[in-house]
Scaffold this motif. Structure first.
Motif, PDB file in Angstrom:
ATOM      1  N   GLU A  48     -11.164  -1.877  -5.667  1.00  0.00           N
ATOM      2  CA  GLU A  48     -11.329  -0.496  -6.144  1.00  0.00           C
ATOM      3  C   GLU A  48     -12.297  -0.537  -7.317  1.00  0.00           C
ATOM      4  OE1 GLU A  48     -10.143   2.787  -5.309  1.00  0.00           O
ATOM      5  OE2 GLU A  48     -11.629   3.141  -6.878  1.00  0.00           O
ATOM      6  N   HIS A  99      -8.802  -6.320  -2.051  1.00  0.00           N
ATOM      7  CA  HIS A  99      -9.023  -4.907  -2.364  1.00  0.00           C
ATOM      8  C   HIS A  99      -9.914  -4.810  -3.591  1.00  0.00           C
ATOM      9  CE1 HIS A  99      -7.600  -0.845  -3.999  1.00  0.00           C
ATOM     10  NE2 HIS A  99      -8.367  -0.612  -2.953  1.00  0.00           N
ATOM     11  N   TRP A 127      -7.940   4.070 -14.582  1.00  0.00           N
ATOM     12  CA  TRP A 127      -8.998   3.316 -13.896  1.00  0.00           C
ATOM     13  C   TRP A 127     -10.059   4.199 -13.245  1.00  0.00           C
ATOM     14  CZ3 TRP A 127      -8.557   4.384  -8.694  1.00  0.00           C
ATOM     15  CH2 TRP A 127      -7.297   4.787  -8.248  1.00  0.00           C
ATOM     16  N   TRP A 177       0.806  -1.220   0.000  1.00  0.00           N
ATOM     17  CA  TRP A 177       0.000   0.000   0.000  1.00  0.00           C
ATOM     18  C   TRP A 177       0.842   1.274   0.000  1.00  0.00           C
ATOM     19  CZ3 TRP A 177      -1.230   4.046   3.509  1.00  0.00           C
ATOM     20  CH2 TRP A 177      -2.312   4.826   3.103  1.00  0.00           C
ATOM     21  N   GLU A 190     -13.392   5.429   5.328  1.00  0.00           N
ATOM     22  CA  GLU A 190     -12.458   6.537   5.194  1.00  0.00           C
ATOM     23  C   GLU A 190     -13.289   7.823   5.349  1.00  0.00           C
ATOM     24  OE1 GLU A 190     -10.629   7.174   1.408  1.00  0.00           O
ATOM     25  OE2 GLU A 190      -8.672   7.471   2.320  1.00  0.00           O
ATOM     26  N   GLN A 215       1.427   4.399  -2.703  1.00  0.00           N
ATOM     27  CA  GLN A 215       1.141   5.821  -2.476  1.00  0.00           C
ATOM     28  C   GLN A 215       2.371   6.674  -2.806  1.00  0.00           C
ATOM     29  OE1 GLN A 215      -1.985   6.481  -1.835  1.00  0.00           O
ATOM     30  NE2 GLN A 215      -2.469   4.340  -1.457  1.00  0.00           N
ATOM     31  N   VAL A 262     -12.718   5.872  -6.206  1.00  0.00           N
ATOM     32  CA  VAL A 262     -12.011   7.097  -6.569  1.00  0.00           C
ATOM     33  C   VAL A 262     -12.718   7.744  -7.757  1.00  0.00           C
ATOM     34  CG1 VAL A 262      -9.812   8.097  -7.253  1.00  0.00           C
ATOM     35  CG2 VAL A 262      -9.860   6.219  -5.638  1.00  0.00           C
ATOM     36  N   LYS A 269     -11.457  -4.361   1.363  1.00  0.00           N
ATOM     37  CA  LYS A 269     -11.382  -2.898   1.326  1.00  0.00           C
ATOM     38  C   LYS A 269     -11.968  -2.454  -0.011  1.00  0.00           C
ATOM     39  CE  LYS A 269      -8.031   0.853   0.916  1.00  0.00           C
ATOM     40  NZ  LYS A 269      -6.646   1.292   1.138  1.00  0.00           N
ATOM     41  N   GLU A 329      -3.181  -4.412  -2.762  1.00  0.00           N
ATOM     42  CA  GLU A 329      -3.824  -3.577  -3.781  1.00  0.00           C
ATOM     43  C   GLU A 329      -3.143  -3.801  -5.124  1.00  0.00           C
ATOM     44  OE1 GLU A 329      -4.664   0.447  -2.828  1.00  0.00           O
ATOM     45  OE2 GLU A 329      -5.606  -0.086  -0.928  1.00  0.00           O
ATOM     46  N   TRP A 347      -6.330  -2.284 -13.622  1.00  0.00           N
ATOM     47  CA  TRP A 347      -5.551  -1.121 -13.183  1.00  0.00           C
ATOM     48  C   TRP A 347      -4.709  -0.484 -14.288  1.00  0.00           C
ATOM     49  CZ3 TRP A 347      -6.122   0.942  -8.398  1.00  0.00           C
ATOM     50  CH2 TRP A 347      -6.722   0.144  -7.421  1.00  0.00           C
ATOM     51  N   TRP A 365       0.180  -0.064  -9.053  1.00  0.00           N
ATOM     52  CA  TRP A 365      -0.991  -0.950  -9.020  1.00  0.00           C
ATOM     53  C   TRP A 365      -1.049  -1.738 -10.342  1.00  0.00           C
ATOM     54  CZ3 TRP A 365      -1.638   4.013  -6.812  1.00  0.00           C
ATOM     55  CH2 TRP A 365      -2.169   4.053  -5.524  1.00  0.00           C
ATOM     56  N   HIS A 377     -13.471   2.773   1.537  1.00  0.00           N
ATOM     57  CA  HIS A 377     -12.772   4.040   1.272  1.00  0.00           C
ATOM     58  C   HIS A 377     -13.608   4.914   0.360  1.00  0.00           C
ATOM     59  CE1 HIS A 377      -8.512   4.056   2.849  1.00  0.00           C
ATOM     60  NE2 HIS A 377      -9.211   3.191   3.555  1.00  0.00           N
ATOM     61  N   GLU A 378     -13.356   6.264   0.505  1.00  0.00           N
ATOM     62  CA  GLU A 378     -14.302   7.228  -0.038  1.00  0.00           C
ATOM     63  C   GLU A 378     -15.668   6.806   0.536  1.00  0.00           C
ATOM     64  OE1 GLU A 378     -12.054   5.530  -2.463  1.00  0.00           O
ATOM     65  OE2 GLU A 378     -10.676   6.976  -1.635  1.00  0.00           O
ATOM     66  N   GLU A 438      -2.767   8.858   3.657  1.00  0.00           N
ATOM     67  CA  GLU A 438      -2.294   8.811   2.269  1.00  0.00           C
ATOM     68  C   GLU A 438      -1.890  10.200   1.745  1.00  0.00           C
ATOM     69  OE1 GLU A 438      -5.534   7.146   0.036  1.00  0.00           O
ATOM     70  OE2 GLU A 438      -6.819   8.874   0.339  1.00  0.00           O
TER      71      GLU A 438
HETATM   72  C1  NOJ Z   1      -7.856   5.768  -2.464  1.00  0.00           C
HETATM   73  C2  NOJ Z   1      -7.787   5.041  -1.166  1.00  0.00           C
HETATM   74  O1  NOJ Z   1      -8.056   5.896  -0.099  1.00  0.00           O
HETATM   75  C3  NOJ Z   1      -6.414   4.400  -1.050  1.00  0.00           C
HETATM   76  O2  NOJ Z   1      -6.264   3.782   0.201  1.00  0.00           O
HETATM   77  C4  NOJ Z   1      -6.232   3.408  -2.179  1.00  0.00           C
HETATM   78  O3  NOJ Z   1      -4.924   2.927  -2.139  1.00  0.00           O
HETATM   79  C5  NOJ Z   1      -6.463   4.072  -3.546  1.00  0.00           C
HETATM   80  N1  NOJ Z   1      -7.671   4.808  -3.543  1.00  0.00           N
HETATM   81  C6  NOJ Z   1      -6.544   3.049  -4.655  1.00  0.00           C
HETATM   82  O4  NOJ Z   1      -7.697   2.272  -4.500  1.00  0.00           O
END
Ligand code: NOJ
Ligand code: CA
Length: 660
Positions: free
Chosen positions: A375, A373, A338, A287, A462, A291, A407, A403, A328, A334, A297, A443-444, A468
């Motif tokens: 996303e 994960h 994305w 992770w 989140e 970041q 985004v 998770k 992730e 990815w 990714w 998250h989000e 992050e």
């Molecule tokens: C935003 C998330 O807050 C973060 O934790 C994650 O790594 C990225 N999006 C990618 O999903």
């Protein structure tokens, strides 16, 4: 008889003159009262503490697509009830929660036109008041559309208010403090410093099948500002016939706000019958290196989610007692942009260099679980289409935590994340996950409103500016006071997946951006920020041979009882938490950019002897120039001991106190 009639008549006249048609509900301790009345067809409420106005006369009602429910009311029947119960939660800041209130349900009846009725249910607790609307099924009010909720909160002064702007940055803004009259539209919760003995938070509880409550204001009067559907509708009311609770937490001290359990109490009891599988755990993950752009990714030379890397993380987790490894970038989707091509995400198909099945087995053999994960890039429909299949697969592999991520401020159908459509989607995910024994870290996503009481498989959200930003923010990272205000605002709604514990501040991708805290402050976040499953967020290499990592290894994440010995909004805060089922206590304290000296009497400990391990800012530590120095000391303590801490600028202290 004649005298009795005369007396009754006199009372009636007096009550009309004194406006006694207004009705009132009082908190169990008698301090807070909510009065409700109707004036010129407009329904209002006000909140008084002793003789002090907390909320001045504020309007209630709705503007519907099909005519207003406001301005044409008379008061109908009033019914009362009360509750005093104590309930238990599988995980949380306290094992037991007392739910104690007096309730008053007021019927508002339209005088003319359709003669529709609206009920408003008020609850007066010792630590605040709340109300919600109920829409009885009736002629003219079956399926209908709310265009505006006219609920107001008229503040008694131009109170300094902590808030983030509404509808921007996924609600991942920096909380700032200004007089309320100088704010733009705000997200809720907001925290208010009204005067030296009046502190408040305004928020919503039990956000179900409704749109999210933002707040606008006219001078010092706040008004509910609901997040719209694309066509401007605010809420489409059908099956769900109640609004979320409008909550005012009211305290004499800032700490009172942090200890209020109103947001939980205003949610429904747990819907998961067997909660034994709910075992949140600390975790590490692939992770931070994503970041800070060391890994990617997407596929390629620097792909992070490889079988080899993941094995190293699993080995590390097993060695250091972490139950989970987040990975992730393991699944297809990815490689392009994305955030625009979320429909390409597969939630079952792994990249060729990631052996999903073998890794789940490898983890299981070592007492660790992979955290999946998911996303979505905002392509919620694509996610919904795959949820059943993906969760069935994960369950078969021994994965029990996912998770999720969004985004994109809009879903692909154009609806906003915090709209009613979004709130429905997020709930669908949680409920589907519960059927498959999956815990969710979102998250989000939706603004938390205490629904983890009902759905304790929602172990984290989140909806805040997390760690992050200390990797990718172009302005240097979160300000040092950030964690001193989060518990008073976003934290009131539910656990925060903040991802604490960064030990290495070097950042090649965005030079100068890093945690604006000392290392001891990073440790203290494990206590100050509440989550039942914190991450040790740094790359594992950065924890090797670090004496401070011992605190992260040992700190529990489930609590028997929580106390708040020191607190000032946005300046500093100390939490003391008793480990669930033991006599051990953990203390965390963080400060803003100012150094502080704090004393803490350990009179909350049980009888007997304890050993304290203290992780504090070392000499000359300063978040700006010298963030790393830390002193670790061991001390014999008991309930008569007073600990003295010096917190550096941007600093903190973390303490573990173990019963001998
Ligand atoms: C935003 C998330 O807050 C973060 O934790 C994650 O790594 C990225 N999006 C990618 O999903
Ligand atoms: Ca985020």
């Amino acid at each position: 008889m004649k005298r009795f009639l005369l007396f009754t008549l006199m009372c009636l006249i007096m009550s009309t003159v004194s406006g006694a048609k207004d009705v009132k509900v009082i908190s169990p301790d008698g301090e807070l009262s909510v009065t409700v009345g109707v004036d010129g067809g407009h329904a209002w409420y006000q909140v008084i503490r002793g003789s002090e106005a907390v909320i001045k006369r504020s309007e209630l009602g709705f503007i519907l697509k099909d005519g207003n429910m406001n301005g044409n009311f008379k008061m109908g029947k009033v019914t009362r009830s009360a509750l005093d119960e104590t309930w238990s939660q599988p995980w949380g800041e306290d094992a037991k929660v007392r739910n104690h209130y007096n309730e008053m349900k007021v019927r508002l009846q339209e005088k003319n036109g359709q003669h529709r009725v609206l009920d408003v249910v008020f609850r007066a607790f010792d630590d605040g008041v709340a109300f919600r609307y109920e829409f009885p099924v009736q002629q003219g009010l079956k399926d209908f559309v709310i265009m505006e909720e006219v609920t107001q909160f008229a503040l008694p002064t131009d109170a300094p208010t902590w808030s983030i702007p509404a509808l921007t940055d996924y609600y991942e803004g920096i909380y700032t403090r200004e007089p309320v009259s100088q704010k733009g539209n705000m997200s809720s919760p907001v925290a208010l410093e009204v005067n030296d003995s009046l502190y408040m938070a305004i928020m919503e509880a039990n956000l179900t099948d409704y749109s999210t409550m933002n707040l606008s204001h006219n001078g010092t009067t706040l008004a509910v500002d609901l997040v719209p559907w694309q066509n401007g509708d605010k809420v489409r009311v059908g099956e769900t016939r109640v609004s979320p609770w409008r909550v005012m937490i009211i305290g004499h001290k800032p700490a009172d706000i942090l200890l209020s359990r109103m947001p939980l109490n205003l949610n429904e009891p747990c819907r998961i019958e067997d909660t034994s599988w709910l075992q949140p755990t600390k975790y590490v993950g692939i992770w931070w290196a994503l970041q800070n752009q060391r890994w990617t990714w997407s596929q390629g030379e620097r792909h992070g989610a490889t079988t080899e890397n993941t094995k190293r993380y699993i080995d590390f987790a097993a060695r250091h007692g972490m139950g989970g490894v987040l990975v992730e970038g393991w699944n297809y989707g990815w490689d392009g942009d994305w955030t625009r091509e979320g429909n390409k995400f597969s939630f079952t198909k792994a990249y060729p260099d990631y052996d999903l099945k073998a890794l789940c087995r490898y983890a299981r053999e070592r007492g660790v679980r992979i955290i999946a994960h998911n996303e979505t890039g905002g392509a919620a429909q694509n996610y919904e289409n795959q949820m059943e299949e993906a969760y069935t697969l994960y369950e078969s592999l021994g994965i029990n935590t996912i998770k999720t991520g969004y985004v994109n401020p809009h879903f692909y159908n154009g609806e906003l994340q915090h709209s009613q459509w979004g709130v429905r989607h997020f709930r669908k995910v949680i409920e589907t996950a519960a059927r498959h024994h999956m815990m969710i870290v979102n998250h989000e996503g939706a603004m938390p409103s205490g629904i983890q009481r009902t759905w304790p498989n929602l172990i984290g959200t989140e909806s805040m500016r997390g760690q992050e930003y200390n990797a990718f923010d172009r302005k240097g990272g979160n300000p040092p006071y950030h964690e001193c205000i989060l518990p008073f605002t976003r934290g009131l709604g539910g656990p925060m997946d903040f991802t604490p514990g960064i030990f290495e501040y070097n950042n090649e991708a965005v030079p100068g951006t890093r945690p604006q805290t000392t290392l001891a402050h990073q440790l203290a976040e494990y206590i100050v920020i509440y989550s039942p499953g914190h991450m040790a967020a740094d790359q594992i290499e950065n924890y090797e041979h670090q004496p401070a990592f011992k605190f992260i290894e040992e700190v529990p994440t489930n609590w028997e009882r929580t106390l708040v010995p020191h607190a000032e909004m946005g300046k500093y805060v100390t939490f003391a938490r008793q480990e669930r089922g033991t006599d051990n206590w953990y203390i965390g304290s963080v400060t803003d950019s100012e150094a502080r000296d704090l004393s803490l009497k350990l009179d909350f400990l049980g009888d007997g002897k304890y050993t304290a391990m203290i992780y504090e800012d070392g000499p000359d530590a300063d978040y700006r120039t010298n963030p790393y120095p830390m002193t670790i000391r061991r001390l014999d303590v008991d309930r008569g001991t007073v600990l003295h801490f010096h917190l550096a600028p941007g600093g903190g202290v973390a303490v573990g106190i173990i019963r001998k």
